[in-house]
Scaffold this motif. Sequence first.
Motif, mmCIF file in Angstrom:
data_model
loop_
_atom_site.group_PDB
_atom_site.id
_atom_site.type_symbol
_atom_site.label_atom_id
_atom_site.label_comp_id
_atom_site.label_asym_id
_atom_site.label_seq_id
_atom_site.Cartn_x
_atom_site.Cartn_y
_atom_site.Cartn_z
ATOM 1 N N GLU A 153 26.139 36.986 40.538
ATOM 2 C CA GLU A 153 27.184 36.032 40.902
ATOM 3 C C GLU A 153 26.651 34.957 41.853
ATOM 4 O OE1 GLU A 153 28.968 40.196 40.442
ATOM 5 O OE2 GLU A 153 27.328 39.275 41.582
ATOM 6 N N PRO A 154 26.808 33.676 41.503
ATOM 7 C CA PRO A 154 26.403 32.609 42.427
ATOM 8 C C PRO A 154 27.345 32.557 43.639
ATOM 9 C CG PRO A 154 26.722 31.789 40.170
ATOM 10 C CD PRO A 154 27.335 33.146 40.240
ATOM 11 N N ILE A 155 26.906 31.894 44.681
ATOM 12 C CA ILE A 155 27.743 31.673 45.860
ATOM 13 C C ILE A 155 28.407 30.316 45.731
ATOM 14 C CG2 ILE A 155 27.735 31.341 48.358
ATOM 15 C CD1 ILE A 155 25.460 33.289 48.549
ATOM 16 N N ALA A 156 29.716 30.289 45.887
ATOM 17 C CA ALA A 156 30.465 29.037 45.847
ATOM 18 C C ALA A 156 30.651 28.524 47.268
ATOM 19 C CB ALA A 156 31.826 29.250 45.180
ATOM 20 N N THR A 157 30.425 27.255 47.468
ATOM 21 C CA THR A 157 30.609 26.662 48.784
ATOM 22 C C THR A 157 32.048 26.861 49.249
ATOM 23 O OG1 THR A 157 28.936 24.985 48.289
ATOM 24 C CG2 THR A 157 30.443 24.533 50.122
ATOM 25 N N GLY A 158 32.217 27.551 50.358
ATOM 26 C CA GLY A 158 33.553 27.833 50.872
ATOM 27 C C GLY A 158 34.219 29.029 50.235
ATOM 28 N N GLY A 159 33.615 29.605 49.205
ATOM 29 C CA GLY A 159 34.189 30.773 48.546
ATOM 30 C C GLY A 159 34.957 30.416 47.288
ATOM 31 N N TYR A 160 35.152 31.414 46.423
ATOM 32 C CA TYR A 160 35.883 31.215 45.176
ATOM 33 C C TYR A 160 37.386 31.201 45.421
ATOM 34 C CZ TYR A 160 31.590 31.978 42.517
ATOM 35 O OH TYR A 160 30.334 31.858 41.991
ATOM 36 N N ALA A 161 38.079 30.374 44.640
ATOM 37 C CA ALA A 161 39.538 30.320 44.741
ATOM 38 C C ALA A 161 40.177 31.564 44.145
ATOM 39 C CB ALA A 161 40.064 29.068 44.037
ATOM 40 N N ALA A 162 39.461 32.268 43.296
ATOM 41 C CA ALA A 162 39.914 33.545 42.737
ATOM 42 C C ALA A 162 38.711 34.257 42.146
ATOM 43 C CB ALA A 162 40.987 33.345 41.668
ATOM 44 N N ARG A 189 41.812 34.915 51.804
ATOM 45 C CA ARG A 189 43.115 35.148 51.166
ATOM 46 C C ARG A 189 43.143 34.776 49.690
ATOM 47 N NH1 ARG A 189 44.727 39.004 52.854
ATOM 48 N NH2 ARG A 189 46.745 38.612 51.854
ATOM 49 N N ALA A 190 42.012 34.454 49.093
ATOM 50 C CA ALA A 190 41.980 34.196 47.655
ATOM 51 C C ALA A 190 42.161 35.515 46.913
ATOM 52 C CB ALA A 190 40.661 33.545 47.257
ATOM 53 N N PRO A 191 42.867 35.519 45.773
ATOM 54 C CA PRO A 191 43.104 36.775 45.056
ATOM 55 C C PRO A 191 41.837 37.299 44.386
ATOM 56 C CG PRO A 191 43.961 34.932 43.789
ATOM 57 C CD PRO A 191 43.526 34.369 45.109
ATOM 58 N N VAL A 192 41.666 38.617 44.467
ATOM 59 C CA VAL A 192 40.600 39.323 43.759
ATOM 60 C C VAL A 192 41.288 40.260 42.780
ATOM 61 C CG1 VAL A 192 38.659 40.906 43.950
ATOM 62 C CG2 VAL A 192 39.037 39.187 45.727
ATOM 63 N N VAL A 193 41.146 39.999 41.492
ATOM 64 C CA VAL A 193 41.906 40.701 40.472
ATOM 65 C C VAL A 193 41.007 41.711 39.760
ATOM 66 C CG1 VAL A 193 43.382 40.470 38.452
ATOM 67 C CG2 VAL A 193 43.291 38.626 40.146
ATOM 68 N N LEU A 194 41.367 42.989 39.866
ATOM 69 C CA LEU A 194 40.678 44.045 39.126
ATOM 70 C C LEU A 194 41.502 44.343 37.885
ATOM 71 C CD1 LEU A 194 38.443 46.149 38.835
ATOM 72 C CD2 LEU A 194 39.804 47.690 40.263
ATOM 73 N N ALA A 195 40.959 44.018 36.716
ATOM 74 C CA ALA A 195 41.718 44.095 35.473
ATOM 75 C C ALA A 195 41.461 45.395 34.735
ATOM 76 C CB ALA A 195 41.365 42.913 34.569
ATOM 77 N N GLY A 196 42.548 46.058 34.334
ATOM 78 C CA GLY A 196 42.473 47.171 33.405
ATOM 79 C C GLY A 196 41.952 48.471 33.962
ATOM 80 N N VAL A 197 41.901 48.646 35.273
ATOM 81 C CA VAL A 197 41.414 49.889 35.873
ATOM 82 C C VAL A 197 42.491 50.443 36.792
ATOM 83 C CG1 VAL A 197 39.628 50.989 37.279
ATOM 84 C CG2 VAL A 197 39.039 49.055 35.804
ATOM 85 N N SER A 198 42.742 51.730 36.678
ATOM 86 C CA SER A 198 43.729 52.383 37.537
ATOM 87 C C SER A 198 43.114 53.662 38.094
ATOM 88 C CB SER A 198 45.010 52.700 36.750
ATOM 89 O OG SER A 198 44.714 53.528 35.637
ATOM 90 N N GLY A 199 43.896 54.441 38.796
ATOM 91 C CA GLY A 199 43.405 55.703 39.328
ATOM 92 C C GLY A 199 42.923 55.584 40.754
ATOM 93 N N GLY A 200 42.334 56.667 41.242
ATOM 94 C CA GLY A 200 41.934 56.751 42.633
ATOM 95 C C GLY A 200 40.881 55.742 43.031
ATOM 96 N N LEU A 201 39.918 55.471 42.145
ATOM 97 C CA LEU A 201 38.873 54.507 42.465
ATOM 98 C C LEU A 201 39.455 53.115 42.655
ATOM 99 C CD1 LEU A 201 35.908 53.695 42.782
ATOM 100 C CD2 LEU A 201 35.753 53.536 40.289
#
Length: 648
Positions: free
Chosen positions: A470-479, A514-526
């Motif tokens: 993953e590259p580094i985005a200046t100021g961080g990723y918006a999502a 405070r940008a959203p980090v979305v974990l798609a399609g994974v549930s459970g304890g992890l």
Amino acid sequence: MSARVARVVIDSPLPQLDHLFDYAIPAELDGVVPGVRVRVPLRSAGRVADAFVVEVVDDSEHQGSLSPLETLVSEVPVLSPEVWHVARAVADRAAGSASDVLRLAVPKRQVRVEKAYVAAGAPGVPAGGAMHAPLEGYAGSGLDEGIADGGRFAVDAVPGLVPVGDGSIGAWAATAARLAVNTSSRGRQSLIAVPDHRDLDQLEAALGQLGAGDLVLRLDAAQPPASRYRAFLSALGDGPHIVIGNRSALLAPASRLGLILVWDDGDPLHREPLAPYAHVRDVALIRQSQSDASLVLLSHARSVDAQRLVEMEWLASVSPSPVVRPRVVLAEDPPGEASARIPATAWKLAREALASGPVLVQVARPGYAPVVACGSCGTAATCARCHGPLGVARRGAQPQCGVCGAVAAPWTCDVCSGGALRLVSRGSGRTAEELGRAFPGSRVVVADGEHRVLTVPASPSLVVATRGAEPIATGGYAAVLLLDGERMLARESLTIAEDAMRWWSNAAALAAPRAPVVLAGVSGGLAQAFAAGNHVLFASRELADRRTLGFPPAVRTATVTGPADAVGTAVDALADVAVRDILGPIPVETGGVRSVVRFDYRAGADVARELRSALIRNATTRRRPVAGRPQRAAPSLRLHFDDPEVWT
């Protein structure tokens, strides 16, 4: 002959030569001192071997006459006593040869660089210049004071980015740089090991921002040999240098060592792929035990190995204060609906974020379609030559084997004889193509093993990257969108859960505040532990499960591979050693068999000693000659301690 005797370690892969040999020092070689390179004669076939002088003594325990040293290669003592001691200990722990460790520790000689070093009077780094840097993000933790007192810590890194020049770097790099600079301000030296060049660049930028650029010595395997050797020679001095690099950085000379720091110790790049397969974390533990230096294991997601050391009170746990956590969203399709690779919630958040800045999309695999299957029966397509998996590198390309590279055109299914193929997986290339159609007019960037992208600007774009690239985005990723989680977790590996936690956590740390980090399609304890930021609790539960099952790191393992009779003889040598159990032998694809020995840490020295003895006996035994055939050496036996591949 002079009365002096040189005790040398010979540069040889033969295990039977892994001990010190005594040689007489001729009167004309008065420049022989501990640490210099020499050449020595071997009594077999009149050969000459390279060696390092470890000691110079007045007498030898050898009763016969000593052979004289052949040549003094260089008068520069490149093997320091502390490096020799740690190399010997690392080799002994893994039943390996010290010379194999020294090849990693001491770079190959560069004559021009060495002559310039000698002509300049053996210069090192400046003696001063580092100022104490306040440690941000760990108010009241006592971390800075503990480092000064030689403490040992497992430190949770602050997730996020900090500005440097016109770009950004990880906050972890700023923390590591401040700890190193503060160590230099006390006149002590630092060794910092990171997984790859991306991390090195961030760390070097952080040290430069603090005004410590003159103290930095970079020892990187990707460097030109001359640059690496120049940095290594500079590290021989006693100035307050800061050595940064990959695996071999912790083997650099440091006579006044004050700090040993490992970033992201769970990364597999920290494991040396060559014998004796030492892990950076183990090298750090050994070197810290031989000095009064402090030790820091810094990470976004604590490894299970580090958690074990915390629970046995060998490391103290330190977390950021105040607590900083990414804003994690768990996105799944509603019950009853067909599962989508990118759920509706993730689509919505990505579309909103794309209006203001770059969006990171993490995927599991590079390429276009890493896996293809029969279009009729759905059986995974394999290569007719080597039976490796077939994939498609780019749109419209012919299917190609991922192992041998053979092009499979035409292809016929072994099950139904069908000839049509369909794409069943999405790599970074195919994902970028689909996102480009879904977000017309948006700039799409691919970052993977074939496309090296280190940074992206703050302008809106879709960045599709494989884990770790993953590259580094200046100021961080918006999502940040984390896709293919279920596919990652489907891999058969003992460490897959902690690996996934580390992949996701490192990507989440690239998000803007405070940008959203979305974990798609994974549930459970992890998934719940990741969303809540309970990395320590997750590592503790994972460790408890492995204790119950007798899996590493709750226990240690030794893998013995080779011909059945040789493996059996080696394993039988452990009859008087308190091991837990012996698994196998089982056949291996390369021929021969494999046995796995499980044992407690306190039995490690005994297991290593007995297996090393078995390895030497195997290497020095010759098969009985057969009439008409030359005498041959016995088949090789291979030892690998703490091999993670055993459990995949």
